[in-house]
Scaffold this active site. Structure first.
Site, mmCIF file in Angstrom:
data_model
loop_
_atom_site.group_PDB
_atom_site.id
_atom_site.type_symbol
_atom_site.label_atom_id
_atom_site.label_comp_id
_atom_site.label_asym_id
_atom_site.label_seq_id
_atom_site.Cartn_x
_atom_site.Cartn_y
_atom_site.Cartn_z
ATOM 1 N N ASP A 1 4.047 2.493 4.658
ATOM 2 C CA ASP A 1 5.125 3.019 3.827
ATOM 3 C C ASP A 1 4.577 3.951 2.769
ATOM 4 O O ASP A 1 5.123 4.074 1.679
ATOM 5 C CB ASP A 1 5.882 1.855 3.167
ATOM 6 C CG ASP A 1 7.199 2.313 2.549
ATOM 7 O OD1 ASP A 1 7.708 1.593 1.657
ATOM 8 O OD2 ASP A 1 7.697 3.392 2.940
ATOM 9 N N LYS B 1 3.887 10.179 4.341
ATOM 10 C CA LYS B 1 4.291 10.196 5.756
ATOM 11 C C LYS B 1 3.298 10.967 6.634
ATOM 12 O O LYS B 1 3.138 10.648 7.795
ATOM 13 C CB LYS B 1 5.715 10.762 5.893
ATOM 14 C CG LYS B 1 6.734 10.065 4.976
ATOM 15 C CD LYS B 1 6.629 8.533 5.002
ATOM 16 C CE LYS B 1 7.329 7.898 3.806
ATOM 17 N NZ LYS B 1 6.968 6.459 3.635
ATOM 18 N N ASP C 1 7.866 2.287 8.035
ATOM 19 C CA ASP C 1 9.122 2.629 7.385
ATOM 20 C C ASP C 1 9.393 4.128 7.549
ATOM 21 O O ASP C 1 8.475 4.913 7.784
ATOM 22 C CB ASP C 1 9.059 2.269 5.888
ATOM 23 C CG ASP C 1 10.428 2.398 5.218
ATOM 24 O OD1 ASP C 1 10.466 2.658 4.009
ATOM 25 O OD2 ASP C 1 11.454 2.261 5.916
ATOM 26 N N ASN C 2 10.657 4.523 7.443
ATOM 27 C CA ASN C 2 11.062 5.928 7.344
ATOM 28 C C ASN C 2 10.810 6.776 8.574
ATOM 29 O O ASN C 2 10.535 7.976 8.458
ATOM 30 C CB ASN C 2 10.374 6.601 6.145
ATOM 31 C CG ASN C 2 10.511 5.801 4.894
ATOM 32 O OD1 ASN C 2 9.512 5.337 4.325
ATOM 33 N ND2 ASN C 2 11.737 5.611 4.438
ATOM 34 N N GLU D 1 17.247 3.260 2.444
ATOM 35 C CA GLU D 1 17.523 2.287 1.372
ATOM 36 C C GLU D 1 18.628 2.757 0.431
ATOM 37 O O GLU D 1 18.647 3.900 -0.005
ATOM 38 C CB GLU D 1 16.247 1.994 0.560
ATOM 39 C CG GLU D 1 15.486 3.190 0.052
ATOM 40 C CD GLU D 1 14.363 3.592 0.986
ATOM 41 O OE1 GLU D 1 14.448 3.336 2.189
ATOM 42 O OE2 GLU D 1 13.384 4.191 0.493
#
Ligand SMILES: O=C(NC/C=C/[C@H]1O[C@@H](n2ccc(=O)cc2)[C@H](O)[C@@H]1O)c1cc([N+](=O)[O-])cc(O)c1O
Ligand SMILES: [Mg+2]
Length: 214
Positions: free
Chosen positions: A141, A144, A169-170, A199
């Site tokens: 997380d 990126k 994540d993401n 989120e």
């Protein structure tokens, strides 16, 4: 000078949450992010998916890349069996200082080792510095553009074993296209997508769970 958002998030934890009660720390941060200021925590919706992956795995050795304010650190550590250890890497000293206080408020400092520095510098040192053989679970997380290089670095450093689970994540928002392409096409991973939302918003996002096949 004006306080920072992480400082205001910590204040909300100290105001609303009960010392030693991880769930109240999680709820206080989610309340702050829903009603006061958005912040890039994995959040409650994706957080429940994270919880189910961790609970099913019961990992002994966990690595988190990107502590930020410690929200997912607390989410993961609260579910770990006694004796299990979570190492979390944070690059930004100000974020690390806030995260240490959030972790301490939750009473989880015994399970967590927060290390300040860059993932690319610390991943190659996990074995000699922390006595880690391999990780059972890795939560990605952080920046990126680091997901893919750091995954390859963990492979090269022998930190992944047959069955190690990576949870990222993401993968939709902000998105990690090069990482997704890699884990979904590599014969060394069994990958699956958990659709969810960014989120505290209605935008699509999701988590990618990738099992290393050795
Ligand atoms: O950009 C995002 N995350 C980047 C996180 C970066 C964190 O990882 C640390 N780190 C730790 C170790 C390193 O080596 C490098 C950085 C950084 O110091 C920061 O604390 C993001 C953005 C959105 N968004 O909606 O825009 C939503 C999200 O859920 C996100 O995670
Ligand atoms: Mg994130």
């Amino acid at each position: 000078t004006r306080s920072t958002r992480p400082q205001r998030l910590l204040k909300a934890v100290q105001k609303r949450a009960t010392r030693g009660d991880p769930q109240s720390v999680i709820s206080a941060i989610d309340h702050f992010c829903r009603h006061s200021e958005w912040a890039m925590n994995v959040g409650d919706e994706k957080g429940s998916i994270l919880d189910s992956v961790v609970s099913e795995l019961n990992p002994e050795k966990v690595l988190e890349l990107g502590t930020y304010c410690g929200y997912s650190t607390v989410r993961i550590a609260r579910l770990l069996p006694p004796g299990a250890r979570l190492i979390t890497l944070e690059f930004n000293a100000d974020y690390a200082a806030i995260a240490r206080q959030v972790i301490s408020w939750a009473g989880l400092e015994d399970k967590i080792q927060l290390v300040e520095g860059a993932s690319e510098d610390w991943i190659p040192r996990m074995k000699e510095h922390f006595g880690i053989e391999t990780f059972d679970f890795v939560f990605l997380d952080h920046w990126k553009d680091r997901y893919l290089p750091d995954t390859k670095l963990m492979e090269d450093c022998g930190l992944l074993r047959k069955g190690t689970v990576l949870l990222a994540d993401n993968v939709i928002c902000p998105g990690v296209p090069d990482y997704l392409e890699y884990v979904r096409n590599s014969l060394s991973y069994k990958s699956s997508y958990f659709k969810s939302h960014l989120e505290y918003t209605k935008a699509e996002d999701g988590l990618e769970k990738s099992v290393f096949l050795g």
